[in-house]
Scaffold this motif. Structure first.
Motif, PDB file in Angstrom:
ATOM      1  N   ASP A   5      87.921  48.433 -24.855  1.00 40.04           N
ATOM      2  CA  ASP A   5      87.146  49.351 -25.690  1.00 40.04           C
ATOM      3  C   ASP A   5      88.123  50.080 -26.607  1.00 40.04           C
ATOM      4  O   ASP A   5      88.867  50.953 -26.159  1.00 40.04           O
ATOM      5  CB  ASP A   5      86.387  50.337 -24.804  1.00 40.04           C
ATOM      6  N   ILE A   6      88.147  49.691 -27.871  1.00 42.10           N
ATOM      7  CA  ILE A   6      89.103  50.251 -28.836  1.00 42.10           C
ATOM      8  C   ILE A   6      88.346  50.684 -30.088  1.00 42.10           C
ATOM      9  O   ILE A   6      87.541  49.923 -30.633  1.00 42.10           O
ATOM     10  CB  ILE A   6      90.172  49.212 -29.230  1.00 42.10           C
ATOM     11  N   ARG A   7      88.622  51.890 -30.548  1.00 44.92           N
ATOM     12  CA  ARG A   7      87.998  52.412 -31.771  1.00 44.92           C
ATOM     13  C   ARG A   7      89.103  52.832 -32.729  1.00 44.92           C
ATOM     14  O   ARG A   7      90.066  53.475 -32.313  1.00 44.92           O
ATOM     15  CB  ARG A   7      87.112  53.600 -31.431  1.00 44.92           C
ATOM     16  N   ARG A   8      88.962  52.454 -34.014  1.00 40.08           N
ATOM     17  CA  ARG A   8      89.956  52.816 -35.027  1.00 40.08           C
ATOM     18  C   ARG A   8      89.237  53.311 -36.288  1.00 40.08           C
ATOM     19  O   ARG A   8      88.295  52.682 -36.754  1.00 40.08           O
ATOM     20  CB  ARG A   8      90.759  51.593 -35.463  1.00 40.08           C
ATOM     21  N   PRO A   9      89.711  54.420 -36.856  1.00 39.18           N
ATOM     22  CA  PRO A   9      89.165  54.847 -38.145  1.00 39.18           C
ATOM     23  C   PRO A   9      89.636  53.907 -39.251  1.00 39.18           C
ATOM     24  O   PRO A   9      90.660  53.233 -39.095  1.00 39.18           O
ATOM     25  CB  PRO A   9      89.739  56.250 -38.334  1.00 39.18           C
ATOM     26  N   HIS A  10      88.883  53.830 -40.324  1.00 36.57           N
ATOM     27  CA  HIS A  10      89.309  53.027 -41.475  1.00 36.57           C
ATOM     28  C   HIS A  10      88.932  53.747 -42.762  1.00 36.57           C
ATOM     29  O   HIS A  10      88.063  54.612 -42.763  1.00 36.57           O
ATOM     30  CB  HIS A  10      88.701  51.614 -41.426  1.00 36.57           C
ATOM     31  N   GLY A  11      89.563  53.379 -43.839  1.00 36.95           N
ATOM     32  CA  GLY A  11      89.294  54.004 -45.132  1.00 36.95           C
ATOM     33  C   GLY A  11      88.597  53.066 -46.094  1.00 36.95           C
ATOM     34  O   GLY A  11      88.683  53.238 -47.301  1.00 36.95           O
ATOM     35  N   LYS A  12      87.906  52.075 -45.557  1.00 39.10           N
ATOM     36  CA  LYS A  12      87.247  51.076 -46.396  1.00 39.10           C
ATOM     37  C   LYS A  12      85.766  51.405 -46.547  1.00 39.10           C
ATOM     38  O   LYS A  12      85.202  52.166 -45.772  1.00 39.10           O
ATOM     39  CB  LYS A  12      87.391  49.692 -45.761  1.00 39.10           C
ATOM     40  N   THR A  13      85.142  50.792 -47.543  1.00 38.94           N
ATOM     41  CA  THR A  13      83.694  50.891 -47.647  1.00 38.94           C
ATOM     42  C   THR A  13      83.094  50.000 -46.556  1.00 38.94           C
ATOM     43  O   THR A  13      83.783  49.124 -46.010  1.00 38.94           O
ATOM     44  CB  THR A  13      83.192  50.413 -49.023  1.00 38.94           C
ATOM     45  N   LEU A  14      81.842  50.200 -46.250  1.00 37.74           N
ATOM     46  CA  LEU A  14      81.199  49.382 -45.226  1.00 37.74           C
ATOM     47  C   LEU A  14      81.226  47.891 -45.586  1.00 37.74           C
ATOM     48  O   LEU A  14      81.586  47.070 -44.735  1.00 37.74           O
ATOM     49  CB  LEU A  14      79.766  49.867 -44.977  1.00 37.74           C
ATOM     50  N   PRO A  15      80.924  47.506 -46.837  1.00 35.78           N
ATOM     51  CA  PRO A  15      81.024  46.077 -47.185  1.00 35.78           C
ATOM     52  C   PRO A  15      82.450  45.524 -47.045  1.00 35.78           C
ATOM     53  O   PRO A  15      82.640  44.395 -46.601  1.00 35.78           O
ATOM     54  CB  PRO A  15      80.546  46.003 -48.637  1.00 35.78           C
ATOM     55  N   GLU A  16      83.465  46.324 -47.401  1.00 37.50           N
ATOM     56  CA  GLU A  16      84.856  45.880 -47.247  1.00 37.50           C
ATOM     57  C   GLU A  16      85.193  45.702 -45.767  1.00 37.50           C
ATOM     58  O   GLU A  16      85.834  44.717 -45.386  1.00 37.50           O
ATOM     59  CB  GLU A  16      85.822  46.901 -47.859  1.00 37.50           C
ATOM     60  N   ALA A  17      84.766  46.641 -44.936  1.00 36.31           N
ATOM     61  CA  ALA A  17      85.037  46.553 -43.497  1.00 36.31           C
ATOM     62  C   ALA A  17      84.342  45.337 -42.892  1.00 36.31           C
ATOM     63  O   ALA A  17      84.927  44.622 -42.074  1.00 36.31           O
ATOM     64  CB  ALA A  17      84.581  47.837 -42.794  1.00 36.31           C
ATOM     65  N   ARG A  18      83.109  45.071 -43.307  1.00 30.07           N
ATOM     66  CA  ARG A  18      82.389  43.894 -42.804  1.00 30.07           C
ATOM     67  C   ARG A  18      83.102  42.608 -43.222  1.00 30.07           C
ATOM     68  O   ARG A  18      83.188  41.665 -42.440  1.00 30.07           O
ATOM     69  CB  ARG A  18      80.944  43.888 -43.311  1.00 30.07           C
TER      70      ARG A  18
END
Length: 91
Positions: A5-18
């Motif tokens: 179970d790992i969670r990481r913040p990101h600075g991308k838009t949702l489409p970029e992250a997908r």
């Protein structure tokens, strides 16, 4: 069964992250034979000895997985590889 179970913040838009998750999922399929698909904002996957999901939101990515008996012994190594890939793609 071992759980990851790992969670990481990101600075991308949702489409970029997908798009990143799709790229990673394709590589997992090639390397480990996993198959999967999108269920809402989570990419659910399964393969021999593993089942899990990579969920994306506007602010973070959340990886969960259950490892079968054989892969449980390698949990530390698998978790380390996941963290490395998350850092590569979402840092």
């Amino acid at each position: 069964m071992a759980k990851i179970d790992i969670r990481r913040p990101h600075g991308k838009t949702l489409p970029e992250a997908r798009a990143v998750v799709e790229k990673v999922a394709a590589r997992m399929g090639e390397k480990f034979g996993t198959k999967g698909g999108w269920e809402g904002d989570a990419y659910a996957f399964s393969g021999s000895g593993v089942k899990g999901a990579i969920a994306v939101s506007d602010s973070d990515v959340h990886v969960t997985a259950e490892l079968g008996m054989l892969l449980s012994a390698m949990k530390g190594m698998i978790e380390g590889e996941i963290r490395k890939k998350l850092d590569e793609h979402f840092a």
